[in-house]
Design a protein around this motif. Structure first.
Motif, PDB file in Angstrom:
ATOM      1  N   LEU A 208      -3.977   2.008  -7.447  1.00 50.42           N
ATOM      2  CA  LEU A 208      -2.802   2.783  -7.032  1.00 50.42           C
ATOM      3  C   LEU A 208      -2.016   2.042  -5.959  1.00 50.42           C
ATOM      4  O   LEU A 208      -0.777   2.007  -5.979  1.00 50.42           O
ATOM      5  N   LEU A 209      -2.749   1.420  -5.027  1.00 52.77           N
ATOM      6  CA  LEU A 209      -2.062   0.651  -3.983  1.00 52.77           C
ATOM      7  C   LEU A 209      -1.311  -0.524  -4.597  1.00 52.77           C
ATOM      8  O   LEU A 209      -0.166  -0.818  -4.213  1.00 52.77           O
ATOM      9  N   GLY A 210      -1.947  -1.197  -5.571  1.00 50.05           N
ATOM     10  CA  GLY A 210      -1.290  -2.322  -6.239  1.00 50.05           C
ATOM     11  C   GLY A 210      -0.039  -1.863  -6.953  1.00 50.05           C
ATOM     12  O   GLY A 210       1.001  -2.525  -6.913  1.00 50.05           O
ATOM     13  N   CYS A 211      -0.147  -0.711  -7.596  1.00 57.49           N
ATOM     14  CA  CYS A 211       0.978  -0.176  -8.359  1.00 57.49           C
ATOM     15  C   CYS A 211       2.139   0.160  -7.418  1.00 57.49           C
ATOM     16  O   CYS A 211       3.266  -0.325  -7.585  1.00 57.49           O
ATOM     17  N   GLY A 212       1.858   0.953  -6.407  1.00 58.58           N
ATOM     18  CA  GLY A 212       2.901   1.352  -5.465  1.00 58.58           C
ATOM     19  C   GLY A 212       3.439   0.159  -4.710  1.00 58.58           C
ATOM     20  O   GLY A 212       4.660   0.002  -4.555  1.00 58.58           O
ATOM     21  N   GLY A 213       2.534  -0.703  -4.257  1.00 50.02           N
ATOM     22  CA  GLY A 213       2.939  -1.880  -3.490  1.00 50.02           C
ATOM     23  C   GLY A 213       3.800  -2.812  -4.325  1.00 50.02           C
ATOM     24  O   GLY A 213       4.825  -3.325  -3.848  1.00 50.02           O
ATOM     25  N   GLY A 214       3.405  -3.026  -5.579  1.00 50.06           N
ATOM     26  CA  GLY A 214       4.152  -3.924  -6.459  1.00 50.06           C
ATOM     27  C   GLY A 214       5.562  -3.409  -6.698  1.00 50.06           C
ATOM     28  O   GLY A 214       6.529  -4.163  -6.638  1.00 50.06           O
ATOM     29  N   TYR A 215       5.650  -2.100  -6.942  1.00 51.13           N
ATOM     30  CA  TYR A 215       6.975  -1.538  -7.206  1.00 51.13           C
ATOM     31  C   TYR A 215       7.839  -1.576  -5.950  1.00 51.13           C
ATOM     32  O   TYR A 215       9.011  -1.983  -5.985  1.00 51.13           O
ATOM     33  N   ALA A 216       7.246  -1.174  -4.832  1.00 50.48           N
ATOM     34  CA  ALA A 216       8.000  -1.142  -3.572  1.00 50.48           C
ATOM     35  C   ALA A 216       8.489  -2.544  -3.205  1.00 50.48           C
ATOM     36  O   ALA A 216       9.636  -2.715  -2.761  1.00 50.48           O
TER      37      ALA A 216
ATOM     38  N   THR B 247      -0.834  -3.818 -10.432  1.00 47.86           N
ATOM     39  CA  THR B 247      -1.856  -2.773 -10.526  1.00 47.86           C
ATOM     40  C   THR B 247      -3.183  -3.369 -10.976  1.00 47.86           C
ATOM     41  O   THR B 247      -4.233  -3.142 -10.368  1.00 47.86           O
ATOM     42  N   ILE B 248      -3.112  -4.150 -12.062  1.00 49.48           N
ATOM     43  CA  ILE B 248      -4.335  -4.728 -12.629  1.00 49.48           C
ATOM     44  C   ILE B 248      -4.971  -5.682 -11.619  1.00 49.48           C
ATOM     45  O   ILE B 248      -6.192  -5.660 -11.403  1.00 49.48           O
ATOM     46  N   LEU B 249      -4.143  -6.507 -10.993  1.00 50.19           N
ATOM     47  CA  LEU B 249      -4.683  -7.503 -10.060  1.00 50.19           C
ATOM     48  C   LEU B 249      -5.403  -6.816  -8.910  1.00 50.19           C
ATOM     49  O   LEU B 249      -6.542  -7.162  -8.573  1.00 50.19           O
ATOM     50  N   ALA B 250      -4.759  -5.805  -8.312  1.00 49.06           N
ATOM     51  CA  ALA B 250      -5.370  -5.140  -7.161  1.00 49.06           C
ATOM     52  C   ALA B 250      -6.622  -4.377  -7.587  1.00 49.06           C
ATOM     53  O   ALA B 250      -7.638  -4.395  -6.884  1.00 49.06           O
ATOM     54  N   ALA B 251      -6.577  -3.741  -8.765  1.00 52.53           N
ATOM     55  CA  ALA B 251      -7.743  -2.993  -9.214  1.00 52.53           C
ATOM     56  C   ALA B 251      -8.913  -3.927  -9.505  1.00 52.53           C
ATOM     57  O   ALA B 251     -10.059  -3.642  -9.150  1.00 52.53           O
ATOM     58  N   ALA B 252      -8.632  -5.078 -10.130  1.00 51.62           N
ATOM     59  CA  ALA B 252      -9.706  -6.016 -10.465  1.00 51.62           C
ATOM     60  C   ALA B 252     -10.316  -6.603  -9.194  1.00 51.62           C
ATOM     61  O   ALA B 252     -11.542  -6.730  -9.077  1.00 51.62           O
ATOM     62  N   LEU B 253      -9.460  -6.943  -8.233  1.00 50.90           N
ATOM     63  CA  LEU B 253      -9.992  -7.466  -6.969  1.00 50.90           C
ATOM     64  C   LEU B 253     -10.829  -6.405  -6.266  1.00 50.90           C
ATOM     65  O   LEU B 253     -11.899  -6.705  -5.712  1.00 50.90           O
ATOM     66  N   SER B 254     -10.372  -5.132  -6.313  1.00 56.47           N
ATOM     67  CA  SER B 254     -11.161  -4.068  -5.688  1.00 56.47           C
ATOM     68  C   SER B 254     -12.499  -3.910  -6.388  1.00 56.47           C
ATOM     69  O   SER B 254     -13.514  -3.649  -5.744  1.00 56.47           O
ATOM     70  N   ALA B 255     -12.500  -4.044  -7.727  1.00 58.36           N
ATOM     71  CA  ALA B 255     -13.755  -3.873  -8.464  1.00 58.36           C
ATOM     72  C   ALA B 255     -14.766  -4.929  -8.038  1.00 58.36           C
ATOM     73  O   ALA B 255     -15.929  -4.623  -7.759  1.00 58.36           O
ATOM     74  N   VAL B 256     -14.328  -6.186  -7.963  1.00 59.44           N
ATOM     75  CA  VAL B 256     -15.281  -7.261  -7.670  1.00 59.44           C
ATOM     76  C   VAL B 256     -15.660  -7.254  -6.185  1.00 59.44           C
ATOM     77  O   VAL B 256     -16.856  -7.246  -5.844  1.00 59.44           O
TER      78      VAL B 256
ATOM     79  N   PHE C  21      11.412  -3.649 -13.554  1.00 56.04           N
ATOM     80  CA  PHE C  21      10.345  -3.805 -12.550  1.00 56.04           C
ATOM     81  C   PHE C  21       8.975  -3.413 -13.105  1.00 56.04           C
ATOM     82  O   PHE C  21       7.968  -3.590 -12.432  1.00 56.04           O
ATOM     83  N   ILE C  22       8.937  -2.849 -14.321  1.00 57.96           N
ATOM     84  CA  ILE C  22       7.668  -2.347 -14.848  1.00 57.96           C
ATOM     85  C   ILE C  22       6.628  -3.455 -15.089  1.00 57.96           C
ATOM     86  O   ILE C  22       5.476  -3.327 -14.668  1.00 57.96           O
ATOM     87  N   PRO C  23       7.004  -4.577 -15.758  1.00 58.55           N
ATOM     88  CA  PRO C  23       5.954  -5.571 -16.023  1.00 58.55           C
ATOM     89  C   PRO C  23       5.246  -6.045 -14.752  1.00 58.55           C
ATOM     90  O   PRO C  23       4.004  -6.106 -14.730  1.00 58.55           O
ATOM     91  N   VAL C  24       6.001  -6.362 -13.718  1.00 53.62           N
ATOM     92  CA  VAL C  24       5.364  -6.881 -12.502  1.00 53.62           C
ATOM     93  C   VAL C  24       4.542  -5.772 -11.816  1.00 53.62           C
ATOM     94  O   VAL C  24       3.454  -6.023 -11.287  1.00 53.62           O
ATOM     95  N   THR C  25       5.053  -4.530 -11.863  1.00 54.94           N
ATOM     96  CA  THR C  25       4.282  -3.414 -11.297  1.00 54.94           C
ATOM     97  C   THR C  25       2.937  -3.302 -12.007  1.00 54.94           C
ATOM     98  O   THR C  25       1.888  -3.137 -11.374  1.00 54.94           O
ATOM     99  N   PHE C  26       2.962  -3.427 -13.346  1.00 53.47           N
ATOM    100  CA  PHE C  26       1.731  -3.346 -14.122  1.00 53.47           C
ATOM    101  C   PHE C  26       0.761  -4.458 -13.728  1.00 53.47           C
ATOM    102  O   PHE C  26      -0.428  -4.211 -13.487  1.00 53.47           O
ATOM    103  N   GLU C  27       1.272  -5.685 -13.635  1.00 54.66           N
ATOM    104  CA  GLU C  27       0.387  -6.809 -13.300  1.00 54.66           C
ATOM    105  C   GLU C  27      -0.204  -6.634 -11.897  1.00 54.66           C
ATOM    106  O   GLU C  27      -1.375  -6.939 -11.670  1.00 54.66           O
TER     107      GLU C  27
END
Lengths: 472, 179
Positions: free
Chosen positions: B66-74, B107-116, B99-105
């Motif tokens: 969620l942070l990646g998503c909001g942060g990316g869009y902002a 989101t994924i990047l921040a979520a994956a980093l949080s997972a690991v 702005f959607i493609p970069v917001t999506f990327e």
């Protein structure tokens, strides 16, 4: 198939009447936790490096040096050493970029999508398919990086506060690509490394040399196989797979946007995203087969990479090949149906224009030849499959070349038409990246377990618990 | 003999996963709570047998995403509409579909980093030293052996009694783990 034990060959059920040949198992019978561990770790730790490794690594390194020379000369002279120039501003560089990124996609498909679909057969091929992804993305990144002409300023693509007070243009698909590919590279590396942690611990515990214990020990980060750790590990791995699945679809979609968002006839089409993703998986599986067939023969891994894997990969190739064929069909149909003379000129130019041998070659490699995979005898013959996979790799390269060069070289005004001719440096950079890819792959085979040992243990018959324990 | 404070726990070694899961169940029934099982591959049943709680990692990943998503869009909004407004083909400055493609990327990047990173942090890794490695046979925990370690921190832990209890579970061997 017995749902509790995917390893068992199918039982003699009603289908036996129809004489369906038995599906080969995912692991040859007779293996235990110990033998699986020893066999895979011995390749890294104790077995003598095969002569073929030295020859292959040597040859791959020579081509890597060719890449270094080509890139050095490019930096000295500028990208004028390549054949691309207006109107064909994108040629080998972007063709190779898309080709390499596409190859990477099979690795993520095998490791993430097949994991979510609970396809047990993915287990023995996911590790090196993921390694293939990483190395392919590394090779892919070289092309746009050097195509900028000033690779030392490539960090301008990243949004960072700068004294010029300039920010990237987020309405451009090219910046989307920067984000998509760098996210893809990062997530692929994370996924691969997380998968490696338990195996690095195995290598740490089994290494006879001090250097091995120290290096693998540092990389394993103190992994001890604790149940609490495994629980979080499994959760993280599954979540990563869930994240990588939409990611891999998005990456080639964004790559296709580089073309589809423009107004150029031949590029400006809505079929591109799905057709690019299918093509990526198609070429990626072709590359996995190209690599898996010799590797299993050289290292004697027929027990782990069985005919089941080979046949399944051949089937995935057939399916994605058909989707790609559909893509070509729709492309040509839409060009005609649009009733736009510039659009309808594109397929005509591809069929009969100056690049016709490439287009017909691409149809032969990607559509005609792959139909032979309908025949079981072809799917079970590793030599024939290896040759088909190689040809599909060539075909998919031709596809990207056709999309990029034939669309650019004749656009709206005939006065601006032109031709592209590849130079020595175009070829040397391309073959150089193949060398780099193979050199990295050889290093990986030598120093890291090419099959996930921990996952192999989990699918052994020995790992099955009795039902009274499972219930709790 | 080692004093209690210098002991991390007692460790029993088993040949197969079923024995370890059964042992963990028995130990839990017997009132032990501070223990851990060690296996060369993940065993879901072992996690249940030890009565361990379900991890909070999915929540960490959700928050990261969620942070990646909001942060990316902002980030894109601020850069395109506030910090560096450019008229591109007459599009609005806040051209959200682009702005959607970069917001999506993001989101994924921040979520994956949080997972690991979240998984490593919750597991306390990297951890250069852990007492269980003091048992020489523990090297087999990454090959084909299964271990149950009852820790000295357990309120019910008693060197003699716990050892006797572990012996009843038919282990290959029971060893004392030095701290």
């Amino acid at each position: 198939m017995d749902p509790l034990n995917p390893l068992a060959p199918p039982s003699e059920g009603p289908e036996a009447i129809h004489k369906v040949p038995a599906t080969p198992p995912v692991i040859a019978p007779g293996h235990t936790f110990g033998t699986v561990t020893d066999k895979i770790s011995s390749i890294v730790l104790t077995r003598k490096t095969p002569l073929g490794w030295w020859l292959g690594f040597g040859l791959a390194s020579m081509f890597t040096f060719l890449l270094m020379m080509s890139l050095t000369y490019l930096v000295v002279k500028g990208i004028g050493i390549w054949g691309n120039n207006i109107p064909v501003g994108w040629a080998f560089d972007i063709t190779n970029f898309v080709w390499w990124i596409g190859i990477g996609h099979a690795g993520t498909l095998i490791s993430a999508i097949l994991l979510l679909l609970k396809q047990t057969w993915r287990t023995s091929i996911n590790r090196f398919a993921e390694a293939m992804t990483l190395f392919a993305v590394a090779c892919a990144g070289i092309f746009p990086l050097f195509h900028t002409g000033r690779p030392w300023l490539a960090y301008w693509l990243i949004p960072y506060p700068n004294t010029m007070n300039v920010w990237p243009q987020f309405r451009s698909p090219l910046i989307w690509d920067v984000f998509a590919v760098s996210t893809y590279a990062t997530v692929s590396a994370l996924f691969w490394f997380v998968g490696l942690i338990p195996d690095l611990a195995t290598l740490r515990d089994r290494s006879q040399s001090r250097a091995g214990r120290v290096i693998y020990g540092m990389l394993a980060m103190g992994w001890r196989g604790s149940s609490h750790h495994w629980h979080r590990y499994e959760t993280a791995y599954l979540l990563l797979a869930g994240l990588a699945t939409p990611l891999v679809v998005s990456v080639h979609t964004v790559v296709s946007f580089d073309f589809a968002i423009s107004i150029l006839p031949g590029w400006h089409t809505t079929i591109f995203p799905p057709y690019f993703v299918a093509g990526a998986i198609y070429s990626g599986f072709a590359m996995v087969l190209t690599l898996a067939i010799p590797i299993r023969a050289v290292y004697g891994l027929e027990d782990f990479i069985t005919m089941r894997h080979i046949q399944n990969m051949a089937k995935v190739m057939l399916v994605t090949g058909l989707i790609v064929a559909y893509g070509y069909g729709v492309e040509a149909f839409m060009a005609w149906y649009s009733a736009d003379k510039f659009e309808s000129f594109v397929p005509l130019n591809r069929f009969t224009g100056p690049y016709w041998p490439f287009y017909w070659g691409l149809l032969a490699c990607n559509i005609v030849l792959v139909q032979s995979l309908w025949i079981r005898r072809v799917r079970t013959n590793v030599v024939v499959l290896f040759i088909i996979a190689l040809i599909v790799n060539v075909g998919m390269w031709l596809e990207r070349f056709i999309i990029i060069v034939t669309s650019l070289h004749r656009d709206f005004a005939p006065s601006s038409w032109g031709m592209f001719n590849a130079t020595f440096w175009d070829w040397s950079t391309y073959f150089g990246t193949i060398g780099l890819f193979l050199a990295l792959l050889f290093l990986f085979l030598r120093f890291l377990p090419m099959i996930s040992i921990a996952e192999m243990r989990a699918i052994l018959p020995e790992a099955r618990l009795d039902d009274d324990i499972r219930v709790i | 003999m080692a004093t209690r404070s210098s002991i991390y726990g007692l460790m029993a070694e088993f040949d197969d996963p079923a024995a370890l899961v059964t042992a963990a169940q028995r130990a839990r029934q017997d009132g032990y709570s501070c223990m851990d099982g060690y296996a060369p591959y993940p065993i879901e049943e072992l996690h249940h047998a030890l009565g361990s709680p379900t991890t909070r990692l999915p929540l960490v990943v959700l928050i990261g995403g969620l942070l990646g998503c909001g942060g990316g869009y902002a980030m894109q909004y601020w850069m395109s509409a506030v910090a560096y407004p450019l008229n591109i083909g007459g599009k609005p400055l806040h051209s959200w579909p682009a702005f959607i493609p970069v917001t999506f990327e993001c989101t994924i990047l921040a979520a994956a980093l949080s997972a690991v990173l979240g998984m490593l942090a919750l597991n306390g890794l990297p951890q250069p030293y852990h007492p269980v490695f003091n048992v020489p046979r523990f090297a087999l925990a990454s090959r084909n052996r299964f271990f149950l370690c009852i820790e000295a921190a357990d309120p019910k832990f008693d060197l003699e009694q716990t050892r006797r209890f572990l012996e009843t579970l038919n282990p290959r061997e029971v060893s004392t783990v030095a701290d």
